[in-house]
Design an enzyme around this catalytic site. Structure first.
Site, short mmCIF file in Angstrom:
data_model
loop_
_atom_site.label_atom_id
_atom_site.label_comp_id
_atom_site.label_asym_id
_atom_site.label_seq_id
_atom_site.Cartn_x
_atom_site.Cartn_y
_atom_site.Cartn_z
N TYR A 146 0.85 -1.19 0.00
CA TYR A 146 0.00 0.00 0.00
C TYR A 146 0.89 1.23 0.00
O TYR A 146 1.79 1.36 0.83
CB TYR A 146 -0.89 -0.02 1.24
CG TYR A 146 -1.75 1.22 1.42
CD1 TYR A 146 -2.82 1.48 0.57
CD2 TYR A 146 -1.50 2.11 2.47
CE1 TYR A 146 -3.62 2.60 0.75
CE2 TYR A 146 -2.30 3.22 2.66
CZ TYR A 146 -3.35 3.47 1.80
OH TYR A 146 -4.13 4.58 1.99
N ASP B 100 9.28 2.49 -0.66
CA ASP B 100 8.31 3.12 0.24
C ASP B 100 8.66 2.71 1.65
O ASP B 100 8.32 1.61 2.10
CB ASP B 100 6.89 2.67 -0.13
CG ASP B 100 5.83 3.37 0.70
OD1 ASP B 100 6.16 3.90 1.79
OD2 ASP B 100 4.66 3.37 0.28
N LYS C 174 5.59 8.77 8.98
CA LYS C 174 5.37 8.21 10.31
C LYS C 174 6.41 8.68 11.33
O LYS C 174 6.30 9.78 11.86
CB LYS C 174 5.29 6.68 10.24
CG LYS C 174 4.07 6.21 9.42
CD LYS C 174 3.69 4.81 9.69
CE LYS C 174 2.52 4.35 8.83
NZ LYS C 174 1.22 4.87 9.26
#
Length: 392
Positions: free
Chosen positions: A118, A213, A241
């Site tokens: 994702y 990613d 994050k």
């Protein structure tokens, strides 16, 4: 929450250290940690102090600050492949911008991604995505015109032969291969030995860019992320994050010659009023500067290993650094198909059992447990015992 047999989420009132407190006053050991950012736990005193100090000087300027440059320097120092970096506000924005940049740099359109990975809710990358899409069983890309995803090629994760075949077929038009170097959106799925190296070679041979990613794995599995841990350098890296220390902040960076195509130096447009805002950069600097201490990762590894050992007899545990998943499966999980074979009904029952005993896991089989420095022996042992009670 419907995926684990509940009708509504818990509403959080506050967090402290390794714990959440909901609106009804119930207290939970939290293994979600805001889906990964809170390496030092909730309401970490140093991070909070940095944010308050920054807020007293102003929350947004729409102009450069020294803190942005300092944070960029921390990223470049930590992440092996990054020579220049652009700050943005979310992982989705970073992924979207990195793909746009790769297409411009290569003058090509196609993107190869992997099933179960994702990369935010970017239209062209919502093809066979994991995480929430998998949990809710939603169609791959409702609301997205087919022409938007027609240039997206999807291969199974950890399948070098499939990736090589796709590159052989589409390589002349391939702008980039984008991958989670440690998959975290179908549960924790480590790369097979040689998988990332093979992707690097496929990109080198075809002229495509390799994009890692590392929104989840960045600063979590090592200070330099998965690319440090596995010694493979991508052309572009997506971060988020932990980078923001719990505030909205993300970035993408990479080779200088690629990043120089971005406006205003180059012709690829990207902008954001709140990108690199003073509060987020203050939080990020507070966290990243502490990650220079090697003991941080020694401590995280030790705590995560203890958790893994305690859970190993209750399913199949997969862990990389301070991220782990207890799969309701007896077999190793190498790709999205393997993950989907897990017993999600059993996971739902486990979730409800633990929630009633004050332990909060991700309400999805396809997510991670995020170990933080706020999780001590008491929280680890309590969690292991509660899961043992479930099996009894």
């Amino acid at each position: 929450m419907r995926a684990v047999g509940l009708d509504a989420p818990i509403f959080v009132r506050r967090g402290e250290g390794a714990y959440l407190e909901d609106a009804d006053g119930n207290r939970y050991v939290d293994w979600v940690m805001s889906w990964g950012p809170l390496l030092f736990g909730h309401a970490d005193a140093e991070t909070v102090a940095a944010v308050v100090d920054a807020a007293e000087r102003g929350t947004s300027f729409g102009a450069p600050t020294e803190a942005e440059v300092e944070l960029a320097a921390e990223i470049v120092d930590a992440v092996p492949s990054v020579e220049k970096v652009r700050l943005v506000s979310s992982g989705t924005e970073a992924a979207m911008s990195a793909v746009r940049l790769a297409r411009a740099f290569t003058s090509r359109d196609r993107i190869l991604k992997f099933a179960g990975c994702y990369h935010g809710h970017v239209d062209s990358l919502l093809a066979s995505a994991g995480s929430g899409v998998a949990t809710l069983g939603l169609p791959t890309s409702p609301g997205i015109p087919s022409r938007v995803t027609e240039h997206t090629i999807v291969c199974p994760y950890n399948d070098v032969d499939a990736a090589a075949a796709a590159v052989a077929r589409y390589g002349e038009g391939l702008a980039a291969i984008i991958v989670e170097p440690v998959a975290g959106n179908m549960g924790v799925v480590p790369p097979d030995r040689g998988f990332l190296t093979a992707l690097r070679r496929l990109c080198d041979g075809s002229g495509a860019l390799l994009i890692f990613d590392e929104v989840i794995s960045g600063f979590r599995v090592a200070r330099g992320g998965a690319q440090e841990r596995y010694d493979v350098k991508p052309d572009l890296t997506i971060l988020g994050k932990i980078l923001g220390g719990g505030l909205p902040l993300a970035a993408f960076g990479g080779r200088a010659e690629v990043m120089d195509r971005l406006a205003p130096r180059g012709d690829v447009y990207q902008a954001g009023t709140l990108s690199g805002n003073p509060l987020a950069t203050a939080a990020g600097l507070s966290v990243l500067r502490r990650l220079r201490d090697d003991n941080v990762y020694v401590e995280l590894e030790g705590r995560a290993a203890k958790l893994e050992a305690g859970l190993a007899s209750h399913g199949h545990v997969q862990r990389v650094g301070a991220m782990a998943t207890l799969f309701m499966s007896d077999a190793p999980v190498r790709d999205f198909e393997d993950a989907q074979r897990s017993d999600t009904d059993r996971y739902g029952a486990l979730f409800r059992h633990l929630l009633a005993r004050g332990i909060y896991l991700a309400p999805s089989q396809f997510e991670c447990m995020f170990v933080s420095l706020a999780h001590g022996d008491e929280e680890i042992e309590r969690t292991i015992q509660a899961i043992a009670d479930f099996d009894d």
